[in-house]
Design an enzyme around this catalytic site. Structure first.
Site, PDB file in Angstrom:
ATOM      1  N   PRO A 144       0.805  -1.209   0.000  1.00 30.01           N
ATOM      2  CA  PRO A 144       0.000   0.000   0.000  1.00 30.01           C
ATOM      3  C   PRO A 144       0.844   1.266   0.000  1.00 30.01           C
ATOM      4  O   PRO A 144       1.533   1.574   0.966  1.00 30.01           O
ATOM      5  CB  PRO A 144      -0.838  -0.103   1.280  1.00 30.01           C
ATOM      6  CG  PRO A 144      -0.287  -1.236   2.053  1.00 30.01           C
ATOM      7  CD  PRO A 144       0.680  -1.981   1.224  1.00 30.01           C
ATOM      8  N   LYS A 147       0.308   8.045   3.257  1.00 33.93           N
ATOM      9  CA  LYS A 147      -0.146   6.666   3.484  1.00 33.93           C
ATOM     10  C   LYS A 147      -0.908   6.523   4.788  1.00 33.93           C
ATOM     11  O   LYS A 147      -1.299   5.408   5.151  1.00 33.93           O
ATOM     12  CB  LYS A 147       1.065   5.721   3.484  1.00 33.93           C
ATOM     13  CG  LYS A 147       1.910   5.802   2.221  1.00 33.93           C
ATOM     14  CD  LYS A 147       3.208   5.044   2.391  1.00 33.93           C
ATOM     15  CE  LYS A 147       4.240   5.536   1.388  1.00 33.93           C
ATOM     16  NZ  LYS A 147       5.593   5.000   1.693  1.00 33.93           N
ATOM     17  N   HIS A 162      -5.671 -13.694   9.104  1.00 37.88           N
ATOM     18  CA  HIS A 162      -4.797 -12.661   9.656  1.00 37.88           C
ATOM     19  C   HIS A 162      -5.582 -11.496  10.237  1.00 37.88           C
ATOM     20  O   HIS A 162      -5.080 -10.370  10.308  1.00 37.88           O
ATOM     21  CB  HIS A 162      -3.823 -12.169   8.583  1.00 37.88           C
ATOM     22  CG  HIS A 162      -2.924 -13.255   8.057  1.00 37.88           C
ATOM     23  ND1 HIS A 162      -2.883 -13.623   6.737  1.00 37.88           N
ATOM     24  CD2 HIS A 162      -2.075 -14.087   8.700  1.00 37.88           C
ATOM     25  CE1 HIS A 162      -2.032 -14.619   6.580  1.00 37.88           C
ATOM     26  NE2 HIS A 162      -1.519 -14.927   7.757  1.00 37.88           N
ATOM     27  N   ARG A 187       1.781  -9.202   7.794  1.00 36.99           N
ATOM     28  CA  ARG A 187       3.162  -8.957   8.254  1.00 36.99           C
ATOM     29  C   ARG A 187       3.227  -7.990   9.432  1.00 36.99           C
ATOM     30  O   ARG A 187       4.319  -7.662   9.893  1.00 36.99           O
ATOM     31  CB  ARG A 187       4.012  -8.455   7.091  1.00 36.99           C
ATOM     32  CG  ARG A 187       4.115  -9.502   5.997  1.00 36.99           C
ATOM     33  CD  ARG A 187       4.976  -9.067   4.847  1.00 36.99           C
ATOM     34  NE  ARG A 187       4.747  -9.945   3.705  1.00 36.99           N
ATOM     35  CZ  ARG A 187       5.231  -9.741   2.487  1.00 36.99           C
ATOM     36  NH1 ARG A 187       5.981  -8.700   2.248  1.00 36.99           N
ATOM     37  NH2 ARG A 187       4.963 -10.583   1.522  1.00 36.99           N
ATOM     38  N   ARG A 200      18.380  19.477   0.297  1.00 38.44           N
ATOM     39  CA  ARG A 200      18.855  18.321   1.036  1.00 38.44           C
ATOM     40  C   ARG A 200      20.141  17.805   0.425  1.00 38.44           C
ATOM     41  O   ARG A 200      20.433  18.027  -0.747  1.00 38.44           O
ATOM     42  CB  ARG A 200      17.779  17.231   1.058  1.00 38.44           C
ATOM     43  CG  ARG A 200      16.510  17.777   1.655  1.00 38.44           C
ATOM     44  CD  ARG A 200      15.555  16.760   2.119  1.00 38.44           C
ATOM     45  NE  ARG A 200      16.037  15.755   3.013  1.00 38.44           N
ATOM     46  CZ  ARG A 200      15.593  15.638   4.270  1.00 38.44           C
ATOM     47  NH1 ARG A 200      14.771  16.525   4.761  1.00 38.44           N
ATOM     48  NH2 ARG A 200      15.999  14.650   4.992  1.00 38.44           N
TER      49      ARG A 200
END
Length: 344
Positions: free
Chosen positions: A2, A61, A129, A152, A215
DNA sequence: CCCGGATCCTGCTGGC
DNA sequence: TGCCAGCAGGATCCGG
């Protein structure tokens, strides 16, 4: 796995099927799945039971459902007070939020069969799960359970206070697509430091380009840093870099602004395309709220295609070790930086 | 503050 | 056939 398109697919499903429902019970089957909740499983349950799921919001996310005082009666007037807390979810790499028991509705098209995986079994069927189950009442869709399934176990659920956006407190006014949530001034505390994502209508793209170039790191590391830009994971990072023809190891401070802009634009583009196809899935680890997989994996150009021909020039795709995982590139289309000219 | 590496976890796969 | 190392990877933690 995802990433933004998959999480947005889930958010959309929750928006349609469980928003408005009241939580009547919570069962935590695996304590680790609520490890980020302060107070553990009992507190998690206490803070949810009796509350109404008020919206479905996403940044990057992260996905959350703001909570309101529970009432199964449909509100005639919008609540005056903003919700002070939200059910926060992160799917990690294998998390799913499955809505069970909802009735098909004409508007939902082929995704309307909501009992995938339970055909012929009882309504209480449990996925192997299953980590957390929310019992629901009063959902307009008829949804009875919201199941958090996670093989997981990198994903997690928690109830979090809503706080102002730490990185971007001057939130522009509303008038944005309903449900996206970028117009909401409050975020769950663990999301306060997460940057806006590439599909956020309030994203400051020029500021992001400057930030990336300030950066001192590799471009792919910057893409994956959720405090710089959120929503991009390993798959879409590789796809975006391939489209933009930029090697993952190029130093951010030596890239031209136009190249950084092209990489970010490619990332937004590939994620929009994936979203239109319902997300990416290689197996059944990622599915939408109905248990159905997306098909974007058929469109991947480099990810997972080691030694297969580049779709642009035909050269065999190369796999490199990167951050304890993999990077896939076309060795011809994506010229590596001189300092890192690879062997062979 | 910035950067990068280690770490959490489970189940599948491949080598011997 | 069986065992075990390797692999997948997002976010966070911690050392430099």
């Amino acid at each position: 796995m995802p990433e933004l398109p998959e999480v947005e697919t889930v958010r959309d499903g929750l928006d349609r099927l469980v928003v408005g429902a009241v939580v009547s019970d919570v069962v935590v089957f695996r304590e680790y799945s609520v490890r980020r909740h302060d107070g553990g499983p009992d507190s998690f349950r206490d803070q949810l039971v009796g509350r109404r799921l008020d919206a479905a919001v996403r940044r990057g996310k992260f996905l959350w459902l703001p909570l309101a005082p529970g009432s199964t009666r449909l509100p005639l007037v919008e609540p005056v007070e903003a919700p002070a807390a939200a059910l926060l979810a992160h799917l990690g790499m294998s998390g799913q939020l499955l809505v069970r028991g909802a009735r098909p509705s004409g508007e939902q098209g082929p995704s309307a069969v909501l009992d995938a995986g339970s055909a012929g079994s009882s309504d209480d069927w449990r996925h192997p799960h299953l980590r957390v189950r929310l019992h629901l009442t009063g959902a307009a869709s008829g949804a009875r359970y919201l199941d958090f399934v996670d093989q997981r176990t990198f994903g997690h659920l928690s109830v979090q206070d809503l706080v102002p956006d730490g990185a971007d407190p001057a939130t522009p006014p509303s008038g944005l697509p309903a449900g996206h949530g970028s117009d909401l001034p409050l975020l769950p505390e663990p999301v306060a430091h997460i940057a806006r994502d590439l599909l956020d209508p309030n994203l400051d793209l020029d500021g992001l380009v400057r930030r990336v170039r300030r950066r001192r790191t590799q471009i792919k590391r910057a893409l994956l840093d959720q405090t710089v830009v959120s929503g991009v994971g390993n798959i879409y990072a590789d796809e975006a870099l391939w489209r933009a023809q930029v090697h993952w190891a190029r130093p951010t401070d030596k890239l031209r602004a136009t190249d950084v802009r092209r990489v970010l634009g490619s990332a937004a583009e590939v994620m929009r395309e994936a979203l239109a196809q319902g997300g990416t899935s290689f197996d059944d680890l990622y599915v939408n709220v109905n248990g159905q997989s997306g098909y974007f994996d058929r469109s991947l150009a480099v990810y997972g295609r080691e030694n297969e021909p580049c779709r642009r020039c035909g050269a065999p795709v190369r796999r490199d070790a990167f951050m304890n995982r993999s990077s896939f590139t076309c060795p011809v289309c994506q010229r590596p930086p001189r300092a890192l000219t690879p062997p062979r």
